[in-house]
Design a protein around this motif. Structure first.
Motif, PDB file in Angstrom:
ATOM      1  N   PRO A 162       1.009  -0.990   0.277  1.00 47.89           N
ATOM      2  CA  PRO A 162       0.413  -0.089  -0.165  1.00 47.89           C
ATOM      3  C   PRO A 162       0.907   1.240   0.192  1.00 47.89           C
ATOM      4  N   SER A 163       0.430   2.137  -1.061  1.00 51.96           N
ATOM      5  CA  SER A 163       1.942   3.724  -1.235  1.00 51.96           C
ATOM      6  C   SER A 163       1.522   4.303  -0.353  1.00 51.96           C
ATOM      7  N   THR A 164       0.114   4.235   0.548  1.00 48.58           N
ATOM      8  CA  THR A 164      -0.117   5.479   0.977  1.00 48.58           C
ATOM      9  C   THR A 164       0.818   5.276   2.754  1.00 48.58           C
ATOM     10  N   ILE A 165       0.643   3.850   2.758  1.00 49.98           N
ATOM     11  CA  ILE A 165       1.197   3.080   4.365  1.00 49.98           C
ATOM     12  C   ILE A 165       2.973   3.884   3.980  1.00 49.98           C
ATOM     13  N   LEU A 166       3.601   3.037   3.174  1.00 51.05           N
ATOM     14  CA  LEU A 166       4.574   3.041   2.414  1.00 51.05           C
ATOM     15  C   LEU A 166       5.380   5.110   2.357  1.00 51.05           C
ATOM     16  N   LEU A 167       4.017   5.386   2.049  1.00 52.27           N
ATOM     17  CA  LEU A 167       5.083   7.330   2.007  1.00 52.27           C
ATOM     18  C   LEU A 167       4.499   8.231   3.365  1.00 52.27           C
ATOM     19  N   MET A 168       4.120   7.080   3.852  1.00 51.55           N
ATOM     20  CA  MET A 168       3.578   7.998   5.310  1.00 51.55           C
ATOM     21  C   MET A 168       5.055   7.044   6.681  1.00 51.55           C
ATOM     22  N   LEU A 169       5.287   6.158   6.664  1.00 56.03           N
ATOM     23  CA  LEU A 169       6.109   5.884   7.077  1.00 56.03           C
ATOM     24  C   LEU A 169       7.922   6.507   6.229  1.00 56.03           C
ATOM     25  N   GLY A 170       7.645   6.983   5.182  1.00 55.40           N
ATOM     26  CA  GLY A 170       8.898   7.707   4.718  1.00 55.40           C
ATOM     27  C   GLY A 170       8.653   9.287   5.675  1.00 55.40           C
ATOM     28  N   LEU A 171       7.694  10.296   5.233  1.00 53.31           N
ATOM     29  CA  LEU A 171       8.080  10.707   5.908  1.00 53.31           C
ATOM     30  C   LEU A 171       7.903  11.144   7.522  1.00 53.31           C
ATOM     31  N   THR A 172       7.384   9.826   8.624  1.00 54.16           N
ATOM     32  CA  THR A 172       7.698  10.262   9.483  1.00 54.16           C
ATOM     33  C   THR A 172       9.252   9.588  10.097  1.00 54.16           C
ATOM     34  N   SER A 173       9.507   8.275   9.693  1.00 47.96           N
ATOM     35  CA  SER A 173      11.625   8.307   8.715  1.00 47.96           C
ATOM     36  C   SER A 173      12.271   9.368   9.271  1.00 47.96           C
ATOM     37  N   SER A 174      12.132  10.559   8.026  1.00 45.20           N
ATOM     38  CA  SER A 174      12.565  11.391   8.018  1.00 45.20           C
ATOM     39  C   SER A 174      12.876  12.599   8.447  1.00 45.20           C
ATOM     40  N   ALA A 175      12.000  12.766   9.023  1.00 41.49           N
ATOM     41  CA  ALA A 175      11.368  13.414   9.679  1.00 41.49           C
ATOM     42  C   ALA A 175      11.950  13.499  11.630  1.00 41.49           C
TER      43      ALA A 175
END
Length: 315
Positions: A150-163
């Motif tokens: 699921p791309s939404t989950i991957l995008l959310m994980l990416g945003l939280t990880s970089s922050a």
């Protein structure tokens, strides 16, 4: 540890990763991950110190939980679709579970708490293995199942990880913890790409891998365990000092250097996909990471340690 045993353990580590990367059956991928985990645990606990034992235990528990979740998600998928093929993950709940399991395996936020602790409890060489080689197996699984995750989950994980990688790294003084949060932030960029562009993700991984390897090798050569230690790197080797400065600025993503290219491509791709808020958030989090890289650069190249003697040697 004797050289023979160390060689056997390292070859098992390599075998585990290669088995996972080349397999198309979920059971083989799981066996590779387990072999990989079992091989690195003696490497983490070589110091015979309570902290390294604690690090090995934490690593074992998180990786065992992540591997079990991966196996469970593949079993649910096999139960519903009748196939164990990695590329045929078509059942939605098992895809969600797999995304979360791979996030725990890699150390993506919010499942990142184990990574700085484990790196801090192990040697610098072990930290090098864990921030580079250990990321290959889970990332290859992400690459194989990319179409179905699921791309939404991957995008959310990416945003939280970089922050999280940017924010948490600001307060650190230990080089291993700084490298751990830097790794989390870079994994965030990779997770953002996983759902959009696979070949840029591989290029990003290779650039990150090379820079992290050379930087940690430089840190090992200068024996810098804290930010304060990096101030005396110039006494070891002025050339190494310059290399470390360029690498740190490159990891921060400053334009003329290599590290700028992947970030530029990621932001360009996000804007093309009309994910402008995501691109803005990623650019802002890159500034946070840049701050602690600049701080390390400053202590490495621009300051002298407090000297009580006339001679400026590292004793």
């Amino acid at each position: 540890m004797s050289p023979t045993i160390y060689t056997i353990i390292l070859s098992s580590l390599a075998t585990g990763t290669i088995v996972t990367m080349t397999s198309f059956h979920w059971l083989m991928a799981w066996i590779g991950l387990e072999l990989n985990t079992l091989a690195i645990i003696p490497i983490i606990s070589t110091l015979h110190h309570p902290r390294s034992t604690e690090a090995a235990t934490k690593y074992f528990l998180t990786q065992a939980a992540a591997s079990a979740m991966i196996l469970f998600s593949s079993m649910i998928n096999a139960w519903n679709t009748g196939t164990w093929d990695i590329t045929q993950m078509s059942y939605a709940p098992s895809n969600i579970l797999l995304s979360l399991a791979l996030a725990l395996e890699l150390g993506l936020a919010p499942a990142h708490f184990w990574l700085p602790e484990v790196l801090q409890g192990s040697t610098l060489l072990t930290a090098l293995i864990m921030t580079t080689w250990q990321k290959l197996a889970p990332l290859s699984l992400i690459y194989l199942t990319m179409i179905n995750l699921p791309s939404t989950i991957l995008l959310m994980l990416g945003l939280t990880s970089s922050a999280v990688g940017g924010w948490s790294g600001l307060n650190q003084t230990q080089t291993r913890k700084i490298m751990a949060y830097s790794s989390i932030a870079h994994l965030g960029w990779l997770a953002m790409l996983a759902s959009i562009m696979s070949y840029i993700m591989i290029m990003n991984l290779m650039v990150d891998w090379m820079m992290t390897t050379v930087l940690l090798t430089s840190v090992i050569c200068s024996k810098s365990k804290t930010i304060q230690d990096t101030a005396t790197t110039w006494t070891t080797s002025p050339t190494l000092d310059i290399i470390m400065m360029l690498l740190l600025l490159s990891l921060g993503g400053l334009p003329p250097l290599t590290g700028f290219l992947p970030k530029w491509l990621v932001l360009e791709e996000l804007i093309m996909q009309n994910l402008i808020p995501g691109a803005t958030a990623m650019a802002m989090s890159a500034l946070l990471s840049l701050f602690f890289y600049l701080r390390l650069t400053y202590t490495t190249t621009l300051t002298l340690p407090p000297n009580t003697l006339e001679m400026k040697f590292k004793w």
